[in-house]
Design an enzyme around this catalytic site. Structure first.
Site, PDB file in Angstrom:
ATOM      1  N   PHE A 184     -83.386 -63.059  12.922  1.00  0.00           N
ATOM      2  CA  PHE A 184     -81.932 -63.323  12.916  1.00  0.00           C
ATOM      3  C   PHE A 184     -81.152 -62.090  13.358  1.00  0.00           C
ATOM      4  O   PHE A 184     -80.173 -62.188  14.101  1.00  0.00           O
ATOM      5  CB  PHE A 184     -81.478 -63.761  11.527  1.00  0.00           C
ATOM      6  N   ARG A 230     -93.779 -57.271   6.216  1.00  0.00           N
ATOM      7  CA  ARG A 230     -94.157 -57.641   4.863  1.00  0.00           C
ATOM      8  C   ARG A 230     -95.676 -57.795   4.766  1.00  0.00           C
ATOM      9  O   ARG A 230     -96.207 -58.049   3.689  1.00  0.00           O
ATOM     10  CB  ARG A 230     -93.471 -58.942   4.443  1.00  0.00           C
ATOM     11  N   GLU A 275     -74.855 -62.916  10.747  1.00  0.00           N
ATOM     12  CA  GLU A 275     -75.486 -61.774  11.398  1.00  0.00           C
ATOM     13  C   GLU A 275     -74.581 -61.068  12.403  1.00  0.00           C
ATOM     14  O   GLU A 275     -74.634 -59.845  12.546  1.00  0.00           O
ATOM     15  CB  GLU A 275     -76.785 -62.200  12.097  1.00  0.00           C
ATOM     16  N   SER A 295     -85.425 -60.528   0.221  1.00  0.00           N
ATOM     17  CA  SER A 295     -86.449 -60.490   1.262  1.00  0.00           C
ATOM     18  C   SER A 295     -86.623 -59.085   1.823  1.00  0.00           C
ATOM     19  O   SER A 295     -87.646 -58.759   2.392  1.00  0.00           O
ATOM     20  CB  SER A 295     -86.115 -61.481   2.376  1.00  0.00           C
ATOM     21  N   ARG A 347     -92.546 -52.545   2.853  1.00  0.00           N
ATOM     22  CA  ARG A 347     -91.179 -52.702   2.328  1.00  0.00           C
ATOM     23  C   ARG A 347     -90.952 -51.841   1.095  1.00  0.00           C
ATOM     24  O   ARG A 347     -89.827 -51.428   0.812  1.00  0.00           O
ATOM     25  CB  ARG A 347     -90.890 -54.169   2.011  1.00  0.00           C
TER      26      ARG A 347
END
Lengths: 314, 325
Positions: free
Chosen positions: B98, B182, B73, B52, B25
């Protein structure tokens, strides 16, 4: 019924009005476009044996007003980055959109003869990669409003004056994605965005009230941060005045509730839920063509007379 | 496409498992900010996922160009399509579970079918949210998106490949889905690496058996090959960052030149990289394929635990490879 063929496509291309046209001239132009689009669309649906004639006829006056005198779009430069955007969220009325695009020079009129045929560019729902002037490939409901919000955001980032118009069905507002997009539109103060609701109060199988009531729609839209305006969605002068006057409140997106009738103005179709996607037979076609010819001509005369009178009074 | 042999960075570094680890990330946000500085069309679109997605620095640098639609979304992907209509290049950054599930129809209709220049960045995909359970795990995303026409699917394995994939996506008109984990991973590629969509890289030569992998599992495949070598088995490791379009030549070369193929990925066993490889060899050069991945909703556990449990520890991958000999 004979299969859709080139001889069934007879609509004239109406061209663009001079930017100096009077309001009466604009109304006359829109009314004539709406008349020609309905006559042609009816033949398309009859001969193709499919289509959504009820919703088409509910929306055609809005489409004719937008393309006839409101949108800053040019068939010679359909990709101009600074053009206004019109997104048809109720993609199932593609027949009305194709006919409108043909009337205003975006689509070759003769191509209408391929409507719904195998391998035609004129699918039952519009595809922007095939048809100039189509801004989004719609069909599943509740997609147009978020796309319109995205475009309006891009215009805001660009500090551009280009506007975004989106036409949704009323039943379509049962899709939650619309309300997500409306929250974002008011949060971002997108006053270049105009949502037009084709408020014919009918969905596929019943009234919206019987199915999942939307009322009070005006209060809901206002609560979501929109400036709300109601118009007669079949009155070209009213539509012209409202759609050209946006935004009504600086910093707020506009929500136009256009009161319409599915199947308008055909006597046996108008406000009749059975005509969501029914196809008129030969006798019904003849009757509808005759009614259209007369009613739309009468409406045009009446609207032009009214607009001319209005101008004299001013 | 030609399969390239590389990457020098792996040579003489010692066991891959002992290398320092990086969070992709960071490469993601650094690259996005870098791209945004040189191209005003680049914007970020998020669903409340600033933190996030590690986008705080981007938000600070480009406050107007990070569009937060809130927890919505469907709207997020539609908005991205509309931004692309207006000439922008949106990078949608949201938890992959999502983004891909909630907005699947918008991805299909508004992005792929409408051929919009939208970059969908599925953050923390696979079992990255292992402890949060199957609602937040996103092992299905690749299978779902593979079924959609006009969608390039990229699963980078390390920070260099993440940055390279993003630069490619920004420079190339059209829809793309990039998975950004992540989970910390060792560096596999060095700065000389060039990402070419649809092209695999042989990251380790071998002629007994082939392991095809990508994403967070690629280093595990390399560790498995190290083990296999110690036991006298020569395992080829093919890095396949692009699941769609697949590097068919690299797959068929593996099928012809080695005795079997193991695929290992952070995805469902149905319809992921393994499925793509299996479809390819069945059609062109039938060979034995062992598909490693997840075959059910996963229990709670760390990502590492779940990968090991599903047979994707270095030991597990090596064992699968030996079973084909």
């Amino acid at each position: 019924m004979t299969a859709l063929a080139p001889e069934h496509v007879t609509m004239p291309v109406l061209g663009r009005l001079s930017p100096h046209a009077s309001r009466a001239e604009q109304v006359a132009h829109i009314a004539e476009a709406a008349r020609q689009i309905r006559l042609q669309d009816l033949k398309l649906v009859h001969h193709a044996g499919a289509g959504h004639i009820g919703g088409d006829f509910s929306a055609i006056d809005v489409l004719a007003t937008l393309y006839g005198a409101v949108l800053n779009v040019d068939p010679d430069h359909p990709d101009d980055p600074e053009r206004d955007r019109f997104i048809l969220s109720k993609g199932h009325v593609a027949g009305a959109l194709y006919t409108t695009l043909a009337a205003f020079g975006f689509l070759p009129v003769e191509e209408l003869a391929t409507f719904l045929k195998p391998l035609s560019k004129l699918n039952g729902h519009p595809n922007r990669n095939y048809v100039r002037g189509v801004e989004a490939n719609t069909g599943p409901l509740g997609h147009g409003l978020p796309i319109a919000v995205g475009h309006a955001l891009s215009a805001k980032l660009d500090v551009s004056r280009r506007r975004t118009y989106v036409l949704t069905g009323d039943g379509e507002l049962q899709e939650g994605s619309n309300w997500e997009a409306m929250m974002a539109a008011s949060h971002h103060e997108l006053d270049s965005l105009t949502v037009i609701v084709d408020r014919n109060r009918l969905q596929q199988g019943a009234t919206t009230r019987e199915t999942n009531d939307l009322d009070p729609l005006d209060a809901k839209a206002a609560a979501f941060g929109f400036a709300v305006v109601e118009v007669n969605g079949h009155d070209h002068g009213e539509l012209l005045d409202v759609l050209s006057a946006v935004p009504f409140r600086p910093g707020k997106p506009t929500f136009v509730i256009a009161h319409t009738h599915k199947g308008h103005p055909i006597s046996y179709m108008s406000n009749n839920v059975a005509w969501h996607h029914k196809v008129p037979d030969e006798a019904q076609l003849e009757q509808a063509l005759a009614e259209l010819d007369r009613l739309q001509a009468e409406q045009k005369h009446e609207e032009v007379a009214r607009a001319t009178g209005d101008e004299r009074q001013r | 496409m030609t399969t390239t042999t590389a990457p020098p960075v792996l040579a003489e570094r010692g066991p891959i498992a002992d290398q320092p680890r990086f969070d992709c990330r960071n490469a993601y946000v650094d690259t996005l900010a870098d791209l945004a500085r040189s191209d005003h069309r680049i914007v970020g679109v998020v669903n409340d996922s600033v933190g996030s997605s590690k986008l705080d620095a981007f938000k600070k640098a480009f406050p107007d160009r990070l569009i937060n639609v809130g927890i919505a979304e469907q709207d997020m992907v539609g908005v991205a399509a509309g931004l692309a209509n207006g000439g922008r290049i949106p990078f949608v950054s949201a938890a992959s579970c999502f983004l891909t599930a909630r907005a699947l129809e918008q991805i299909k209709a508004d992005v792929s079918y409408s051929d919009r220049n939208v970059k969908l960045c599925g953050m923390s995909p696979g079992v990255a949210y292992g402890e949060l359970g199957p609602t937040h795990q996103s092992i299905e995303d690749i299978a779902w998106l593979r079924a959609i026409d006009n969608m390039t699917i990229v699963v980078p394995a390390d920070p260099v490949e993440t940055a390279a994939a993003m630069r490619w996506a920004a420079a190339t008109e059209g829809p793309a889905f990039i998975r950004v984990s992540r989970m910390s991973v060792p560096a596999i590629f060095d700065e000389s690496y060039t990402f070419v969509p649809g092209r695999a890289t042989t990251v380790r030569e071998g002629d007994d058996v082939t392991i095809i992998s990508n994403g967070t599992v690629l280093w595990r495949a390399l560790a498995a090959a190290e083990q296999l070598e110690a036991g006298g088995v020569s395992a080829r490791v093919v890095s396949m960052p692009t699941v769609k379009p697949l590097d068919v030549d690299a797959v068929l070369a593996a099928a012809r030149e080695t005795r079997g193929i193991v695929t290992a990925e952070e995805s469902t066993t149905a319809g992921g990289l393994g499925g793509a490889v299996a479809e390819t060899v069945v059609a062109h050069h039938p060979t034995r394929v062992r598909i490693l991945g997840f075959d059910a909703f996963q229990p709670t556990g760390s990502a590492g635990f779940l990968l090991d449990r599903a047979g994707m520890s270095p030991d597990g991958i090596a064992e699968a490879a030996r079973s084909l000999l």
